[in-house]
Design a protein around this motif. Structure first.
Motif, PDB file in Angstrom:
ATOM      1  N   MET A   1       0.411  -1.107  -0.208  1.00  0.00           N
ATOM      2  CA  MET A   1       0.183  -0.189   0.060  1.00  0.00           C
ATOM      3  C   MET A   1       0.710   1.429  -0.126  1.00  0.00           C
ATOM      4  SD  MET A   1      -1.262   2.684   1.851  1.00  0.00           S
ATOM      5  CE  MET A   1      -1.709   2.518   3.222  1.00  0.00           C
ATOM      6  N   THR A   2       0.848   2.147  -0.687  1.00  0.00           N
ATOM      7  CA  THR A   2       1.011   3.795  -0.602  1.00  0.00           C
ATOM      8  C   THR A   2       0.070   4.363  -0.828  1.00  0.00           C
ATOM      9  OG1 THR A   2       2.592   5.405  -2.460  1.00  0.00           O
ATOM     10  CG2 THR A   2       0.773   3.718  -3.267  1.00  0.00           C
ATOM     11  N   PHE A   3       0.616   5.596   0.071  1.00  0.00           N
ATOM     12  CA  PHE A   3      -0.034   7.088   0.231  1.00  0.00           C
ATOM     13  C   PHE A   3      -0.459   7.891  -0.612  1.00  0.00           C
ATOM     14  CE2 PHE A   3       2.280   5.940   4.621  1.00  0.00           C
ATOM     15  CZ  PHE A   3       1.099   5.441   5.184  1.00  0.00           C
ATOM     16  N   LYS A   4       0.346   7.816  -2.122  1.00  0.00           N
ATOM     17  CA  LYS A   4      -0.080   8.363  -2.682  1.00  0.00           C
ATOM     18  C   LYS A   4      -1.177   8.192  -3.489  1.00  0.00           C
ATOM     19  CE  LYS A   4       1.571   9.282  -7.474  1.00  0.00           C
ATOM     20  NZ  LYS A   4       2.970   8.498  -8.843  1.00  0.00           N
ATOM     21  N   ASN A   5      -1.488   9.982  -3.885  1.00  0.00           N
ATOM     22  CA  ASN A   5      -3.293   9.654  -4.183  1.00  0.00           C
ATOM     23  C   ASN A   5      -4.391   9.520  -2.700  1.00  0.00           C
ATOM     24  OD1 ASN A   5      -2.140  10.989  -6.896  1.00  0.00           O
ATOM     25  ND2 ASN A   5      -1.788   8.885  -7.372  1.00  0.00           N
ATOM     26  N   LYS A   6      -3.668   9.137  -2.159  1.00  0.00           N
ATOM     27  CA  LYS A   6      -4.701   8.722  -1.131  1.00  0.00           C
ATOM     28  C   LYS A   6      -5.385  10.003   0.004  1.00  0.00           C
ATOM     29  CE  LYS A   6      -4.377   4.550  -0.554  1.00  0.00           C
ATOM     30  NZ  LYS A   6      -3.704   3.960  -2.092  1.00  0.00           N
ATOM     31  N   VAL A   7      -6.824   9.965   0.409  1.00  0.00           N
ATOM     32  CA  VAL A   7      -7.275  10.847   0.350  1.00  0.00           C
ATOM     33  C   VAL A   7      -6.752  10.110   2.392  1.00  0.00           C
ATOM     34  CG1 VAL A   7      -9.974  12.661   1.659  1.00  0.00           C
ATOM     35  CG2 VAL A   7      -8.706  11.445  -1.166  1.00  0.00           C
ATOM     36  N   ILE A   8      -6.996  10.667   3.380  1.00  0.00           N
ATOM     37  CA  ILE A   8      -6.712  10.441   4.819  1.00  0.00           C
ATOM     38  C   ILE A   8      -6.843  11.349   5.718  1.00  0.00           C
ATOM     39  CG2 ILE A   8      -4.582  10.007   5.937  1.00  0.00           C
ATOM     40  CD1 ILE A   8      -2.786   9.345   3.527  1.00  0.00           C
ATOM     41  N   TRP A   9      -8.302  11.439   6.352  1.00  0.00           N
ATOM     42  CA  TRP A   9      -8.418  11.865   7.550  1.00  0.00           C
ATOM     43  C   TRP A   9      -7.967  11.401   8.940  1.00  0.00           C
ATOM     44  CZ3 TRP A   9     -14.550  10.962   8.445  1.00  0.00           C
ATOM     45  CH2 TRP A   9     -15.101  12.537   9.362  1.00  0.00           C
ATOM     46  N   ILE A  10      -7.756  12.482   9.590  1.00  0.00           N
ATOM     47  CA  ILE A  10      -7.081  11.761  10.891  1.00  0.00           C
ATOM     48  C   ILE A  10      -7.796  12.599  12.052  1.00  0.00           C
ATOM     49  CG2 ILE A  10      -4.770  12.450  12.211  1.00  0.00           C
ATOM     50  CD1 ILE A  10      -3.455  13.038   9.316  1.00  0.00           C
ATOM     51  N   THR A  11      -8.083  12.298  13.425  1.00  0.00           N
ATOM     52  CA  THR A  11      -8.796  12.911  14.184  1.00  0.00           C
ATOM     53  C   THR A  11      -7.690  12.929  15.370  1.00  0.00           C
ATOM     54  OG1 THR A  11      -9.465  10.646  15.133  1.00  0.00           O
ATOM     55  CG2 THR A  11     -10.878  11.318  13.486  1.00  0.00           C
ATOM     56  N   GLY A  12      -8.194  13.940  16.461  1.00  0.00           N
ATOM     57  CA  GLY A  12      -6.681  14.420  17.491  1.00  0.00           C
ATOM     58  C   GLY A  12      -5.980  15.071  16.166  1.00  0.00           C
ATOM     59  N   ALA A  13      -6.408  15.735  15.235  1.00  0.00           N
ATOM     60  CA  ALA A  13      -4.857  16.427  14.735  1.00  0.00           C
ATOM     61  C   ALA A  13      -4.196  17.639  15.014  1.00  0.00           C
ATOM     62  CB  ALA A  13      -5.058  16.881  13.105  1.00  0.00           C
ATOM     63  N   SER A  14      -4.837  18.168  16.154  1.00  0.00           N
ATOM     64  CA  SER A  14      -4.479  19.116  16.921  1.00  0.00           C
ATOM     65  C   SER A  14      -3.177  19.368  17.922  1.00  0.00           C
ATOM     66  CB  SER A  14      -5.545  19.816  17.478  1.00  0.00           C
ATOM     67  OG  SER A  14      -5.714  19.159  18.976  1.00  0.00           O
ATOM     68  N   SER A  15      -2.514  17.503  17.763  1.00  0.00           N
ATOM     69  CA  SER A  15      -1.248  18.054  18.843  1.00  0.00           C
ATOM     70  C   SER A  15      -0.657  16.216  18.916  1.00  0.00           C
ATOM     71  CB  SER A  15      -1.745  18.377  20.750  1.00  0.00           C
ATOM     72  OG  SER A  15      -2.661  17.769  21.415  1.00  0.00           O
ATOM     73  N   GLY A  16       0.025  16.649  19.327  1.00  0.00           N
ATOM     74  CA  GLY A  16       0.584  15.138  19.672  1.00  0.00           C
ATOM     75  C   GLY A  16       0.818  13.901  18.393  1.00  0.00           C
ATOM     76  N   ILE A  17       0.824  12.334  18.257  1.00  0.00           N
ATOM     77  CA  ILE A  17       0.678  12.007  17.714  1.00  0.00           C
ATOM     78  C   ILE A  17      -0.234  12.568  15.962  1.00  0.00           C
ATOM     79  CG2 ILE A  17      -0.040   9.519  16.713  1.00  0.00           C
ATOM     80  CD1 ILE A  17       0.494   8.655  20.292  1.00  0.00           C
ATOM     81  N   GLY A  18      -1.719  12.650  16.117  1.00  0.00           N
ATOM     82  CA  GLY A  18      -2.090  13.199  15.357  1.00  0.00           C
ATOM     83  C   GLY A  18      -1.534  14.419  14.562  1.00  0.00           C
ATOM     84  N   LYS A  19      -0.578  15.195  15.043  1.00  0.00           N
ATOM     85  CA  LYS A  19       0.215  16.877  14.596  1.00  0.00           C
ATOM     86  C   LYS A  19       0.708  15.756  13.550  1.00  0.00           C
ATOM     87  CE  LYS A  19       2.679  21.073  15.503  1.00  0.00           C
ATOM     88  NZ  LYS A  19       3.254  21.691  16.938  1.00  0.00           N
ATOM     89  N   GLU A  20       1.849  15.272  14.570  1.00  0.00           N
ATOM     90  CA  GLU A  20       3.261  14.957  13.920  1.00  0.00           C
ATOM     91  C   GLU A  20       2.760  13.882  12.841  1.00  0.00           C
ATOM     92  OE1 GLU A  20       7.272  13.961  13.028  1.00  0.00           O
ATOM     93  OE2 GLU A  20       5.653  15.614  14.652  1.00  0.00           O
ATOM     94  N   LEU A  21       1.467  13.131  12.472  1.00  0.00           N
ATOM     95  CA  LEU A  21       1.022  12.526  11.276  1.00  0.00           C
ATOM     96  C   LEU A  21       0.526  13.299  10.478  1.00  0.00           C
ATOM     97  CD1 LEU A  21      -1.606   9.440  13.416  1.00  0.00           C
ATOM     98  CD2 LEU A  21       0.413   9.294  11.510  1.00  0.00           C
ATOM     99  N   ALA A  22       0.210  14.652  10.480  1.00  0.00           N
ATOM    100  CA  ALA A  22       0.003  15.809   9.486  1.00  0.00           C
ATOM    101  C   ALA A  22       0.975  15.657   9.749  1.00  0.00           C
ATOM    102  CB  ALA A  22      -1.280  16.678  10.153  1.00  0.00           C
ATOM    103  N   LEU A  23       1.946  15.995  10.079  1.00  0.00           N
ATOM    104  CA  LEU A  23       3.338  17.056   9.387  1.00  0.00           C
ATOM    105  C   LEU A  23       4.002  15.489   8.798  1.00  0.00           C
ATOM    106  CD1 LEU A  23       4.711  18.014  12.793  1.00  0.00           C
ATOM    107  CD2 LEU A  23       4.075  19.851  10.619  1.00  0.00           C
TER     108      LEU A  23
END
Length: 263
Positions: A1-23
């Motif tokens: 699996m690749t992240f290319k062209n995927k639409v990814i929804w992250i909850t808890g994205a304002s800090s911690g693990i969620g923020k780092e996932l976004a980055l």
């Protein structure tokens, strides 16, 4: 699996693990939807990301689990589809069972379990229609064995495993994947924000969390597990081995956790 062209929804994205996932995910050729309760903080996270023209912000409150159908419809409209839902939002707890108000147990179940389940059920028809979808659920090693002073948290995390194991079975025919991510100690604000016996925040860091994995290293390992479509991934230091010890001997893990004196 690749992240290319995927639409990814992250909850808890304002800090911690969620923020780092976004980055980290923003460096790939994918589109992101960032969610939490705090619009202003989400906008700041978005501004810190690479390729932020491919990022949208959508507020949600997991405690308001009855609103998830409406929020999910809005999320799908942003890019036309969702490929991966990363259920990362939640809270923790630190208090003895005998002192903990039942309202604290209720709040943990509403946010960590019911909010996550409601959101996941709301997006399920979309995944079934597409005959494709990937749930990533940030649980905990405490979802596989327990520790003192985390009874409500452990209960909610154990419940997530029961639900998502069933979902994986029911929708294997629809090519829907489920990856349970089980962190050990990760150096974030999870301990500071943990609820105490009366529902107030603990407000201080604990040694185990302070000495946990750096969030950058943790998320790199998490993304590898997602790409491999692993059923479960235990990511931490020595504490992650507790999952295997529990399988071998529930009595032994009981003794080891007692000796650790983790608070």
């Amino acid at each position: 699996m690749t992240f290319k062209n995927k639409v990814i929804w992250i909850t808890g994205a304002s800090s911690g693990i969620g923020k780092e996932l976004a980055l980290q995910l923003s460096k790939f050729d994918c589109k992101l939807i960032l969610s939490s309760r705090r619009q202003e903080i989400l906008e700041q996270v978005k501004a810190s990301c690479s390729n932020n023209k491919n990022i949208e912000v959508l507020t949600l409150d997991l405690a308001n689990y009855k609103a998830m159908q409406n929020v999910t419809s809005k999320a799908i409209e942003l890019f036309g589809r969702i490929d991966i839902l990363i259920n990362n939002g939640g809270i923790s707890q630190r208090s003895p069972i005998i002192e903990t108000d039942i309202e604290v147990d209720k709040k943990l179940m509403e946010i960590d379990y019911l909010g996550t389940v409601a959101l996941s059920k709301a997006i399920l028809p979309h995944f079934v229609t597409n005959q494709s979808g990937h749930y990533v659920v940030v649980s905990s090693v405490m979802g596989k064995f327990s520790s003192s002073y985390r009874s409500a948290y452990c209960g909610a995390k154990h419940a997530l495993h029961g639900f998502f194991d069933a979902l994986r079975l029911e929708h294997d025919k629809d090519n829907i994947k489920v990856t349970m991510i089980c962190p050990g100690f990760v150096n974030t604000n999870v301990a500071r924000n943990a609820l105490t016996a009366d529902g107030s925040k603990q407000g201080v860091q604990d040694d185990a969390t302070q000495n946990g994995l750096h969030v950058t290293a943790f998320v790199k390992r998490m993304l590898k597990a997602i790409k491999r479509e692993k059923y479960e991934a235990y990511i931490g230091r020595f504490e992650a081995f507790g999952v295997y010890v529990k399988r071998l001997s529930p009595k032994l893990i009981h003794k080891l956790v007692l000796r650790s004196k983790v608070r």
